[in-house]
Design an enzyme around this catalytic site. Structure first.
Site, PDB file in Angstrom:
ATOM      1  N   ARG A 247      -3.487  -9.845   4.948  1.00 37.02           N
ATOM      2  CA  ARG A 247      -3.947 -10.087   3.686  1.00 37.02           C
ATOM      3  C   ARG A 247      -2.823  -9.559   2.847  1.00 37.02           C
ATOM      4  O   ARG A 247      -2.378  -8.473   2.913  1.00 37.02           O
ATOM      5  CB  ARG A 247      -5.174  -9.086   3.611  1.00 37.02           C
ATOM      6  CG  ARG A 247      -5.874  -9.274   2.001  1.00 37.02           C
ATOM      7  CD  ARG A 247      -6.834  -8.258   2.107  1.00 37.02           C
ATOM      8  NE  ARG A 247      -7.540  -8.306   0.702  1.00 37.02           N
ATOM      9  CZ  ARG A 247      -6.830  -7.319  -0.302  1.00 37.02           C
ATOM     10  NH1 ARG A 247      -5.805  -6.628  -0.121  1.00 37.02           N
ATOM     11  NH2 ARG A 247      -7.608  -7.367  -1.241  1.00 37.02           N
TER      12      ARG A 247
ATOM     13  N   LYS B  78       0.737  -1.163   0.107  1.00 38.98           N
ATOM     14  CA  LYS B  78      -0.096  -0.068  -0.023  1.00 38.98           C
ATOM     15  C   LYS B  78       0.690   1.197  -0.092  1.00 38.98           C
ATOM     16  O   LYS B  78       1.977   1.184   0.271  1.00 38.98           O
ATOM     17  CB  LYS B  78      -1.065  -0.037   1.178  1.00 38.98           C
ATOM     18  CG  LYS B  78      -2.214  -1.104   0.892  1.00 38.98           C
ATOM     19  CD  LYS B  78      -3.246  -0.772   1.686  1.00 38.98           C
ATOM     20  CE  LYS B  78      -4.387  -1.958   1.343  1.00 38.98           C
ATOM     21  NZ  LYS B  78      -5.432  -2.202   2.169  1.00 38.98           N
TER      22      LYS B  78
HETATM   23  C1  7PJ Z   1      -8.277  -4.621   1.733  1.00 35.91           C
HETATM   24  C2  7PJ Z   1      -9.145  -5.162   1.254  1.00 35.91           C
HETATM   25  C3  7PJ Z   1      -7.830  -4.268   3.221  1.00 35.91           C
HETATM   26  C4  7PJ Z   1      -9.788  -6.040   3.392  1.00 35.91           C
HETATM   27  C5  7PJ Z   1      -8.372  -4.277  -0.500  1.00 35.91           C
HETATM   28  C6  7PJ Z   1      -5.345  -3.329  -1.916  1.00 35.91           C
HETATM   29  C7  7PJ Z   1      -6.779  -2.697  -2.226  1.00 35.91           C
HETATM   30  N1  7PJ Z   1     -10.010  -6.052   2.019  1.00 35.91           N
HETATM   31  N2  7PJ Z   1      -9.259  -5.045  -0.191  1.00 35.91           N
HETATM   32  N3  7PJ Z   1      -8.556  -5.134   4.009  1.00 35.91           N
HETATM   33  N4  7PJ Z   1      -7.612  -3.814   0.699  1.00 35.91           N
HETATM   34  N5  7PJ Z   1     -10.443  -6.545   4.566  1.00 35.91           N
HETATM   35  O1  7PJ Z   1      -5.199  -4.441  -1.474  1.00 35.91           O
HETATM   36  O2  7PJ Z   1      -4.416  -2.476  -2.200  1.00 35.91           O
HETATM   37  O3  7PJ Z   1      -6.929  -3.687   3.582  1.00 35.91           O
HETATM   38  S1  7PJ Z   1      -8.219  -3.755  -2.126  1.00 35.91           S
END
Ligand code: 7PJ
Length: 279
Positions: free
Chosen positions: A258, A224
């Site tokens: 994640r 990020k």
């Molecule tokens: C997240 C997500 C996060 C959860 C994305 C990216 C953007 N779901 N979906 N938490 N980020 N739960 O991966 O840069 O931080 S999409």
């Protein structure tokens, strides 16, 4: 805090080690365009690789939520995501669907999804109803604004207090609809309507948030812009920074991370876990 997560076909014990959720983007901009069949084959290979690398959960996303992204029509998102769920559900690993749309949630659950990950925290009309009568895991994420405008001017009086209060309210809304607590994870939503300072404050408060709400935290920091801001690196060069972020999150007690880079994260966590005093 709850140490068990009910996640559709799976039940995870969260007290042993942090879980790794591997990111599988199925948006057209995430692969070079060989049409639907090639993208399905590509998604399948990526998922198999992530499983070999040690992912516990595969998070399938058909709607790009990068800052400024337009939203995707329901049918288009279904066309992207459903074939991937059907292709992957026999792999024997938990499948999460990253969606805000109740129609996609319903179809995904029927097709065998084990978790619904909603960056909009089940605020869309019908979203809670779409998941209430299943046993899939749920991730409730905080976002200020919408993906279209969230990074324009993020502002808080007290970012940790406001994010916690929001998550608490959304948890209560789900519980009031009959959802069992052991299905729920919470996520401060790094990068979703937050400055670098806001993100850092939230990263430092994971353990407090987890204690206050009594629910496991899922942290998504991989690649990020916050990592870019702290390291000065472009998005392709954020692996080391992302590993540092994942370790910082689990050191704060996060139960699920994640990530894009599953193999590297799993290695980092193995070493971290061997040294962690909670074992
Ligand atoms: C997240 C997500 C996060 C959860 C994305 C990216 C953007 N779901 N979906 N938490 N980020 N739960 O991966 O840069 O931080 S999409």
């Amino acid at each position: 805090m709850r140490q068990y997560l009910q996640c559709g076909r799976f039940g995870f014990n969260l007290s042993q080690r942090p879980l790794v959720m591997g990111i599988l983007n199925v948006t057209p901009d995430s692969f070079s365009d060989g049409g639907r069949y090639q993208s399905l084959a590509f998604a399948f290979e990526r998922a198999e690789q992530m499983i070999r690398d040690g992912a516990d959960i595969i998070d399938i996303g058909g709607e790009s939520t990068r800052p400024g992204s337009p939203s995707v029509p329901v049918q288009e998102e279904l066309d992207r995501v459903m074939p991937v769920i059907y292709a992957l559900r026999e792999l024997g690993h938990a499948l999460s669907i990253d969606t805000c749309k109740p129609e996609v949630m319903r179809e995904a659950i029927i097709a065998g999804a084990d978790m619904i990950n909603d960056i909009n925290a089940f605020r869309a009309p019908g979203a809670i109803e779409a998941v209430a009568d299943s046993d899939c895991g749920l991730c409730i994420m905080h976002m200020q604004g919408t993906p279209q405008d969230m990074q324009a001017q993020p502002a808080y009086q007290d970012v940790v207090g406001e994010v916690s209060a929001f998550l608490r309210e959304r948890v209560e809304a789900l519980l009031a609809a009959g959802v069992m607590r052991d299905r729920v994870t919470i996520d401060p939503g790094f990068g979703f309507g937050k400055s670098v300072e806001h993100n850092v404050a939230l990263l430092r408060s994971i353990s407090q948030m987890q204690r206050d709400l009594g629910l496991p935290v899922l942290a998504g920091l991989s690649r990020k812009s916050m990592i870019g801001a702290l390291t000065g690196r472009s998005v392709e060069q954020r692996l080391a920074g992302s590993l540092g972020a994942a370790l910082a999150a689990v050191a704060q007690g996060a139960r699920i991370v994640r990530v894009h880079d599953v193999a590297e994260t799993v290695d980092a966590l193995k070493v971290w876990n061997a040294a962690s005093c909670e074992n």
